[in-house]
Design a protein around this motif. Structure first.
Motif, PDB file in Angstrom:
ATOM      1  N   PRO A   1       0.808  -1.211   0.000  1.00  0.00           N
ATOM      2  CA  PRO A   1       0.000   0.000   0.000  1.00  0.00           C
ATOM      3  C   PRO A   1       0.847   1.269   0.000  1.00  0.00           C
ATOM      4  O   PRO A   1       0.489   2.243  -0.633  1.00  0.00           O
ATOM      5  CB  PRO A   1      -0.814  -0.104   1.274  1.00  0.00           C
ATOM      6  CG  PRO A   1      -0.776  -1.529   1.671  1.00  0.00           C
ATOM      7  CD  PRO A   1       0.469  -2.093   1.092  1.00  0.00           C
ATOM      8  N   GLY A   2       1.962   1.251   0.719  1.00  0.00           N
ATOM      9  CA  GLY A   2       2.799   2.444   0.771  1.00  0.00           C
ATOM     10  C   GLY A   2       3.370   2.810  -0.581  1.00  0.00           C
ATOM     11  O   GLY A   2       3.434   3.986  -0.956  1.00  0.00           O
ATOM     12  N   LEU A   3       3.807   1.801  -1.331  1.00  0.00           N
ATOM     13  CA  LEU A   3       4.355   2.055  -2.667  1.00  0.00           C
ATOM     14  C   LEU A   3       3.290   2.647  -3.577  1.00  0.00           C
ATOM     15  O   LEU A   3       3.543   3.609  -4.303  1.00  0.00           O
ATOM     16  CB  LEU A   3       4.907   0.755  -3.256  1.00  0.00           C
ATOM     17  CG  LEU A   3       5.488   0.861  -4.660  1.00  0.00           C
ATOM     18  CD1 LEU A   3       6.678   1.810  -4.675  1.00  0.00           C
ATOM     19  CD2 LEU A   3       5.895  -0.507  -5.164  1.00  0.00           C
ATOM     20  N   LEU A   4       2.075   2.103  -3.542  1.00  0.00           N
ATOM     21  CA  LEU A   4       0.987   2.631  -4.362  1.00  0.00           C
ATOM     22  C   LEU A   4       0.637   4.053  -3.944  1.00  0.00           C
ATOM     23  O   LEU A   4       0.399   4.918  -4.800  1.00  0.00           O
ATOM     24  CB  LEU A   4      -0.241   1.726  -4.250  1.00  0.00           C
ATOM     25  CG  LEU A   4      -1.433   2.133  -5.096  1.00  0.00           C
ATOM     26  CD1 LEU A   4      -1.066   2.181  -6.576  1.00  0.00           C
ATOM     27  CD2 LEU A   4      -2.580   1.182  -4.868  1.00  0.00           C
ATOM     28  N   ASP A   5       0.621   4.326  -2.645  1.00  0.00           N
ATOM     29  CA  ASP A   5       0.343   5.690  -2.178  1.00  0.00           C
ATOM     30  C   ASP A   5       1.370   6.673  -2.711  1.00  0.00           C
ATOM     31  O   ASP A   5       1.026   7.777  -3.155  1.00  0.00           O
ATOM     32  CB  ASP A   5       0.338   5.744  -0.651  1.00  0.00           C
ATOM     33  CG  ASP A   5      -0.910   5.123  -0.055  1.00  0.00           C
ATOM     34  OD1 ASP A   5      -1.887   4.919  -0.799  1.00  0.00           O
ATOM     35  OD2 ASP A   5      -0.888   4.837   1.157  1.00  0.00           O
ATOM     36  N   ARG A   6       2.641   6.301  -2.660  1.00  0.00           N
ATOM     37  CA  ARG A   6       3.686   7.196  -3.174  1.00  0.00           C
ATOM     38  C   ARG A   6       3.547   7.407  -4.681  1.00  0.00           C
ATOM     39  O   ARG A   6       3.692   8.512  -5.177  1.00  0.00           O
ATOM     40  CB  ARG A   6       5.066   6.642  -2.835  1.00  0.00           C
ATOM     41  CG  ARG A   6       5.447   6.854  -1.378  1.00  0.00           C
ATOM     42  CD  ARG A   6       6.928   6.646  -1.117  1.00  0.00           C
ATOM     43  NE  ARG A   6       7.375   5.284  -0.918  1.00  0.00           N
ATOM     44  CZ  ARG A   6       7.014   4.467   0.065  1.00  0.00           C
ATOM     45  NH1 ARG A   6       6.154   4.860   0.942  1.00  0.00           N
ATOM     46  NH2 ARG A   6       7.504   3.262   0.178  1.00  0.00           N
ATOM     47  N   PHE A   7       3.259   6.326  -5.404  1.00  0.00           N
ATOM     48  CA  PHE A   7       3.089   6.441  -6.855  1.00  0.00           C
ATOM     49  C   PHE A   7       1.938   7.386  -7.194  1.00  0.00           C
ATOM     50  O   PHE A   7       2.071   8.276  -8.026  1.00  0.00           O
ATOM     51  CB  PHE A   7       2.843   5.058  -7.464  1.00  0.00           C
ATOM     52  CG  PHE A   7       2.467   5.108  -8.907  1.00  0.00           C
ATOM     53  CD1 PHE A   7       3.424   5.360  -9.872  1.00  0.00           C
ATOM     54  CD2 PHE A   7       1.159   4.910  -9.304  1.00  0.00           C
ATOM     55  CE1 PHE A   7       3.082   5.419 -11.211  1.00  0.00           C
ATOM     56  CE2 PHE A   7       0.803   4.969 -10.632  1.00  0.00           C
ATOM     57  CZ  PHE A   7       1.767   5.220 -11.600  1.00  0.00           C
ATOM     58  N   LEU A   8       0.787   7.203  -6.537  1.00  0.00           N
ATOM     59  CA  LEU A   8      -0.367   8.051  -6.827  1.00  0.00           C
ATOM     60  C   LEU A   8      -0.131   9.497  -6.401  1.00  0.00           C
ATOM     61  O   LEU A   8      -0.588  10.423  -7.061  1.00  0.00           O
ATOM     62  CB  LEU A   8      -1.615   7.486  -6.146  1.00  0.00           C
ATOM     63  CG  LEU A   8      -2.128   6.180  -6.738  1.00  0.00           C
ATOM     64  CD1 LEU A   8      -3.308   5.661  -5.931  1.00  0.00           C
ATOM     65  CD2 LEU A   8      -2.501   6.340  -8.193  1.00  0.00           C
ATOM     66  N   ALA A   9       0.581   9.702  -5.302  1.00  0.00           N
ATOM     67  CA  ALA A   9       0.878  11.064  -4.864  1.00  0.00           C
ATOM     68  C   ALA A   9       1.725  11.799  -5.897  1.00  0.00           C
ATOM     69  O   ALA A   9       1.560  13.006  -6.103  1.00  0.00           O
ATOM     70  CB  ALA A   9       1.596  11.035  -3.522  1.00  0.00           C
ATOM     71  N   ARG A  10       2.596  11.078  -6.566  1.00  0.00           N
ATOM     72  CA  ARG A  10       3.461  11.719  -7.572  1.00  0.00           C
ATOM     73  C   ARG A  10       2.792  11.873  -8.930  1.00  0.00           C
ATOM     74  O   ARG A  10       3.101  12.800  -9.667  1.00  0.00           O
ATOM     75  CB  ARG A  10       4.742  10.917  -7.744  1.00  0.00           C
ATOM     76  CG  ARG A  10       5.636  11.026  -6.551  1.00  0.00           C
ATOM     77  CD  ARG A  10       6.952  10.372  -6.805  1.00  0.00           C
ATOM     78  NE  ARG A  10       7.808  10.570  -5.646  1.00  0.00           N
ATOM     79  CZ  ARG A  10       8.748   9.765  -5.285  1.00  0.00           C
ATOM     80  NH1 ARG A  10       9.003   8.680  -5.988  1.00  0.00           N
ATOM     81  NH2 ARG A  10       9.478  10.021  -4.218  1.00  0.00           N
TER      82      ARG A  10
END
Length: 84
Positions: A1-10
């Motif tokens: 989930p953390g990786l997806l959150d970072r990807f979507l934030a960028r």
């Protein structure tokens, strides 16, 4: 989930911005609230439904559980009777 959150934030903010997002003659609530109550309407109105069985089940969990339990019991009784 953390990786997806970072990807979507960028990437997601830029992905949501495009030139045809807001029709020029129509006010939208993209950047600031539009006065009045406009409800949840849009280009999807033609394919939307007035009722949702999933929403009903999720808002009537006790009744849904009772019905499911009763149906499972009935299937069990019928299966047992069929074996005899």
């Amino acid at each position: 989930p953390g990786l997806l959150d970072r990807f979507l934030a960028r990437t997601n903010v830029d992905a949501q911005q495009n030139a045809d997002h807001d029709p020029p003659a129509q006010r939208s609530n993209t950047w600031e609230p539009v006065p009045g109550d406009h409800g949840a309407h849009g280009v999807f109105d033609e394919v939307s439904h007035a009722r949702s069985p999933e929403l009903w089940v999720s808002t009537h969990r006790a009744l849904s559980a009772a019905v499911a339990t009763g149906a499972a019991a009935a299937v069990g009784v019928l299966a047992r009777a069929a074996r005899r």
